[in-house]
Design an enzyme around this catalytic site. Structure first.
Site: not given
Ligand code: ZN
Ligand code: ADP
Ligand code: MG
Length: 615
Positions: A422, A425
């Site tokens: 995460e 991202h």
């Molecule tokens: Zn992802």
């Protein structure tokens, strides 16, 4: 109507009523029906004063004199007796009785049976009568499922439909006609016969069609396309016939076929070959639509989110000759919709609907309604008297990403992996032009996702540039890139990201004409919905060479974007590690902290009490 079938329906009714009575007779003595497990639990917890055995039926009387009954199957009775009752009966804790027929008096025992017999003869009598009058009621019973809505009580009118001004204007013409057909027929005006509402799910197609009926105050017959298909062979077509017969009797009126794609798919297709039930139903529909005159006072309405798979015949003049597309609401539309759905809900003072509307691009009206409703539930759960802003924040995440899955246990290794994924991202997104600001990063699993990065657009875009799409792919690949870079191992957690990135790359090359070698051509296979029943005949075919080229282009885009993601993460390794560590520690971090990660003087302690601040 098939006589045999209707008799069967009566038989089932008779049996159902008898069964109901039978159960009722047990309730005459005021006992409450409980499950076997509950019964055993009561016995075990010492609440039971006496037990009455009546075959497989067991009656309990508790210390307060309250009676309960449940069933123990014959196979289990021995075990039940020895395991739960014997010792207690011997110790005198429980009094054991076996039921004698006379207990409870003659009436209680016999009356239900007398009633049953009486009813039975009554039904038999009616049944033969029905048989003689060609089973009219039975026919009614199996007829069509079309539900008839009359404009009474809490009907929806155009006032309840927010935004959609053009659509409403167009539909108003129809309302006007339905209210006063004579006005139109007198001057020979041509009124559309059928209106097809087209738009993505949740945009209000069903809703607005109800508003048309409510506004016009005429009968509204509605049936869903999929309901036709649940029927027995040959029934679909006859239902269509009945539906139109009823409508003609009650004109002016509206016939609304929701999700018409279920019956209206292109004919001569499907994997099952030619003449199926669906096609007969569709044919009948076309015949009926041709069979009534334009000014007979019946308006056909239908809705679909797949206009592309509809049979062309449906769209011909004289059938659904007008199409109204309903799209996603814009900022103003969203604001109006929020106003409508919060009309009788008390809001906290700091709730700003305009702000919520601004931050929810891409939400459908259904999403917005859901948002308000979830927020109300959350607020109520916290015993708040008004809907809190924080509840709306929480609800918005729920609407987008699904509810938190707090029960999912994750190992420390998984936590580390999801944190870096995460974080990948989020960090990549910050340095990608055109990417939306990160408002929240979390490793709490939601819906189907293991973690979730909440990025909210600043403004609405109606079209996407090549740069923006490439940026999206880079962000999607950022999760996998971070795993690769920091953990030296990759996981399956990125499969959804990769799927979406692949789709985008394919669209760039094949649909948007954004490829250098393939040029500005559309290579999408429009006939890619074979399973949905499209014809095999017209499929575009591409040469092996073209397909190979598309593949190559896509691979190049993906690998280029992946390199870019890796590069961005390497450049911001420190922030990446900070973020992943904060996530491992506190699971969710918000915008203020995210922005601070890149500053010298970042101190995790300062952000402990942050919450989502979106609206
Ligand atoms: Zn992802
Ligand atoms: P569709 O049939 O297009 O899938 P629905 O008609 O079922 O969508 O709409 C879903 C919900 O969204 C409705 O129940 C309604 O509450 C809400 N809604 C849709 N359009 C509007 C609108 N224009 N104004 C207010 N609420 C709307
Ligand atoms: Mg609908």
């Amino acid at each position: 109507m098939n006589m045999k079938k209707s008799i069967w329906i009566y038989w089932i009714l008779v049996l159902a009523i008898l069964f109901g009575l039978f159960r009722f007779s047990g309730r005459l003595d005021g006992s409450e029906n409980i499950t076997t497990t509950q019964g055993i639990a009561m016995i075990e917890s010492g609440q039971v004063k006496s037990v009455t055995l009546d075959g497989e039926r067991i009656m309990l009387e508790d210390l307060d004199g309250q009676r309960f009954r449940f069933i123990v199957s014959p196979l289990m009775q021995d075990t039940f007796y020895t395991k739960y009752l014997l010792a207690r009966v011997e110790s005198g804790e429980i009094e054991l009785q076996t039921k004698s027929t006379n207990e409870g008096g003659f009436l209680k025992t016999i009356l239900p049976y007398v009633l049953m017999l009486g009813l039975f003869f009554f039904m038999m009598n009616t049944l033969t009568k029905v048989g003689r009058t060609q089973s009219r009621e039975a026919e009614e019973f199996t007829k069509n499922k079309a539900k008839r809505f009359q404009a009474v009580g809490d009907v929806i009118t155009f006032r309840d439909v927010a935004g959609l001004e053009e659509e409403k204007t167009e539909l108003y013409e129809i309302v006007d006609f339905l209210k006063n057909p004579a006005k139109f027929t007198a001057i020979g005006a041509r009124i559309p016969k059928g209106v097809l509402l087209v738009g993505p799910p949740g945009t209000g197609k069903t809703y607005i069609s109800k508003a048309v009926a409510g506004e016009a105050g005429v009968p509204f017959f509605t049936i869903s396309g999929s309901e036709f298909l649940e029927m027995f062979v040959g029934v679909g077509a006859s239902r269509v016939r009945d539906l139109f017969k009823r409508a003609k009797k009650e004109s002016p009126c509206i016939i609304f076929i929701d999700e018409i794609d279920a019956v209206g798919r292109k004919r001569g297709s499907g994997l099952g070959g030619g003449h199926d039930e669906r096609e007969q139903t569709l044919n009948q529909l076309l015949v009926e639509m041709d069979g009534f005159e334009k000014n007979e006072g019946i308006i056909m309405m239908a809705a679909t989110n797949r206009p592309d798979i509809l049979d062309d015949a449906l769209l011909r003049p004289g059938r659904f000759d007008r199409t109204i597309s309903i799209g996603l609401p814009d900022v103003r539309g969203r604001y109006e919709i929020l106003k409508i759905h919060t009309k009788d809900k008390p809001l906290a003072e700091d709730v700003d609907l305009k702000q919520i509307a601004k931050r929810t691009p891409g939400f459908t009206p259904a999403d917005l309604e859901n948002l308000v409703n979830e927020a109300a539930i959350l607020s109520a759960r916290q015993n708040a008297k008004v809907i809190q802003r924080t509840s709306i924040e929480e609800a918005s995440i729920k609407v987008i990403a699904g509810p938190e899955k707090t029960s999912t246990l994750i190992t420390p290794e998984e936590k580390r992996l999801v944190s870096f994924h995460e974080a990948g991202h989020a960090i990549v997104s910050r340095f990608t032009k055109g990417s939306d600001p990160v408002h929240m990063v979390t490793i709490v699993p939601r819906g189907r996702a293991g973690g979730f990065t909440y990025m909210v657009p600043e403004e609405e875009l109606n079209y996407h540039t090549k740069e923006k799409i490439l940026g999206e792919i880079v962000v999607l690949l950022g999760g996998r890139a971070a795993e690769d870079l920091m953990l030296g191992d990759i996981s399956t957690g990125a499969s959804n990201d990769i799927e979406r990135a692949t789709k985008l790359a394919h669209a760039m090359v094949a649909k948007y004409g954004m490829s250098k070698t393939l040029g500005t051509l559309n290579y999408t296979d429009d006939e890619s919905h074979l399973f949905l029943g499209k014809s095999l005949g017209h499929s575009k075919t591409f040469s092996e060479e073209t397909l190979k080229q598309i593949d190559e282009e896509m691979r190049e885009i993906i690998s280029h974007c992946y390199q870019k993601a890796i590069h961005l993460l390497e450049e911001n390794k420190e922030a990446l590690i900070r973020l992943a560590e904060a996530l491992m520690e506190r699971e969710t971090i918000y915008k203020r902290e995210f922005d601070a990660l890149f500053e010298e003087e970042y101190n995790p302690e300062d952000y402990k009490d942050d919450t989502l601040e979106l609206f």
